[in-house]
Design a protein around this motif. Structure first.
Motif, PDB file in Angstrom:
ATOM      1  N   GLU A   1       0.844  -1.184   0.000  1.00 16.49           N
ATOM      2  CA  GLU A   1       0.000   0.000   0.000  1.00 16.49           C
ATOM      3  C   GLU A   1       0.878   1.233   0.000  1.00 16.49           C
ATOM      4  O   GLU A   1       1.868   1.291   0.715  1.00 16.49           O
ATOM      5  CB  GLU A   1      -0.842   0.023   1.282  1.00 16.49           C
ATOM      6  CG  GLU A   1      -2.285  -0.103   1.047  1.00 16.49           C
ATOM      7  CD  GLU A   1      -3.066  -0.055   2.350  1.00 16.49           C
ATOM      8  OE1 GLU A   1      -2.756   0.737   3.245  1.00 16.49           O
ATOM      9  OE2 GLU A   1      -3.994  -0.860   2.443  1.00 16.49           O
ATOM     10  N   GLU A   2       0.488   2.210  -0.799  1.00 18.90           N
ATOM     11  CA  GLU A   2       1.139   3.518  -0.780  1.00 18.90           C
ATOM     12  C   GLU A   2       0.055   4.567  -0.631  1.00 18.90           C
ATOM     13  O   GLU A   2      -1.110   4.324  -0.962  1.00 18.90           O
ATOM     14  CB  GLU A   2       1.934   3.756  -2.065  1.00 18.90           C
ATOM     15  CG  GLU A   2       3.172   2.904  -2.179  1.00 18.90           C
ATOM     16  CD  GLU A   2       3.997   3.244  -3.416  1.00 18.90           C
ATOM     17  OE1 GLU A   2       3.498   3.980  -4.295  1.00 18.90           O
ATOM     18  OE2 GLU A   2       5.136   2.773  -3.507  1.00 18.90           O
ATOM     19  N   TRP A   3       0.424   5.735  -0.145  1.00 19.76           N
ATOM     20  CA  TRP A   3      -0.516   6.831   0.058  1.00 19.76           C
ATOM     21  C   TRP A   3       0.031   8.107  -0.593  1.00 19.76           C
ATOM     22  O   TRP A   3       0.354   9.071   0.106  1.00 19.76           O
ATOM     23  CB  TRP A   3      -0.750   7.052   1.556  1.00 19.76           C
ATOM     24  CG  TRP A   3      -1.402   5.897   2.236  1.00 19.76           C
ATOM     25  CD1 TRP A   3      -0.810   4.751   2.666  1.00 19.76           C
ATOM     26  CD2 TRP A   3      -2.785   5.761   2.537  1.00 19.76           C
ATOM     27  NE1 TRP A   3      -1.742   3.924   3.234  1.00 19.76           N
ATOM     28  CE2 TRP A   3      -2.958   4.512   3.176  1.00 19.76           C
ATOM     29  CE3 TRP A   3      -3.899   6.580   2.333  1.00 19.76           C
ATOM     30  CZ2 TRP A   3      -4.197   4.061   3.608  1.00 19.76           C
ATOM     31  CZ3 TRP A   3      -5.134   6.126   2.780  1.00 19.76           C
ATOM     32  CH2 TRP A   3      -5.273   4.880   3.405  1.00 19.76           C
ATOM     33  N   PRO A   4       0.143   8.144  -1.921  1.00 19.81           N
ATOM     34  CA  PRO A   4       0.668   9.367  -2.558  1.00 19.81           C
ATOM     35  C   PRO A   4      -0.300  10.535  -2.368  1.00 19.81           C
ATOM     36  O   PRO A   4      -1.522  10.348  -2.332  1.00 19.81           O
ATOM     37  CB  PRO A   4       0.784   8.974  -4.031  1.00 19.81           C
ATOM     38  CG  PRO A   4      -0.189   7.863  -4.215  1.00 19.81           C
ATOM     39  CD  PRO A   4      -0.241   7.131  -2.907  1.00 19.81           C
TER      40      PRO A   4
END
Length: 117
Positions: free
Chosen positions: A93-96
């Motif tokens: 998971e990434e949160w850009p």
């Protein structure tokens, strides 16, 4: 001012940021907001003293004052693959950060709780 009717608070689910308490996608625009102090006090009173849940599983009505543009993290799933075989190794998971419209929430109806000033 803006009134958002029948929306779900997606902070912590689809959107994440320590600077916001509320977020919802409205078409291609994300609206993110912070509660005024009287909203925080009313929610805390409902949850801790009255033992009434303010859940993000029910639709909310939100009244807010638009404060301008902002940034918020959007949950994104990244698939990790082996560079030689292209075999999927796992997911992350990434949160850009993406653009959002910031609001200051001055009124709220969330489940059994309604707050205004």
């Amino acid at each position: 001012m803006v009134k958002l009717e029948n929306v779900y608070n997606r902070i912590g689910w689809d959107y994440g940021s320590r600077q916001y308490s509320f977020a919802v996608g409205m078409g291609e625009t994300v609206v993110a907001g912070l509660y005024e102090d009287h909203i925080v006090k009313a929610i805390e009173h409902a949850c801790y003293e009255l033992k009434v849940g303010v859940t993000d599983r029910l639709p909310w009505d939100v009244i807010g004052v638009i404060e301008g543009p902002g940034k918020i993290g959007e949950r994104t799933e990244v698939i990790v693959r082996d560079k030689f075989t292209n075999f999927e190794i796992g997911k992350m998971e990434e949160w850009p950060n993406i653009d959002c419209v910031k609001i200051r929430i001055i009124g709220l109806h969330a489940g059994p709780v309604a707050i205004g000033k």
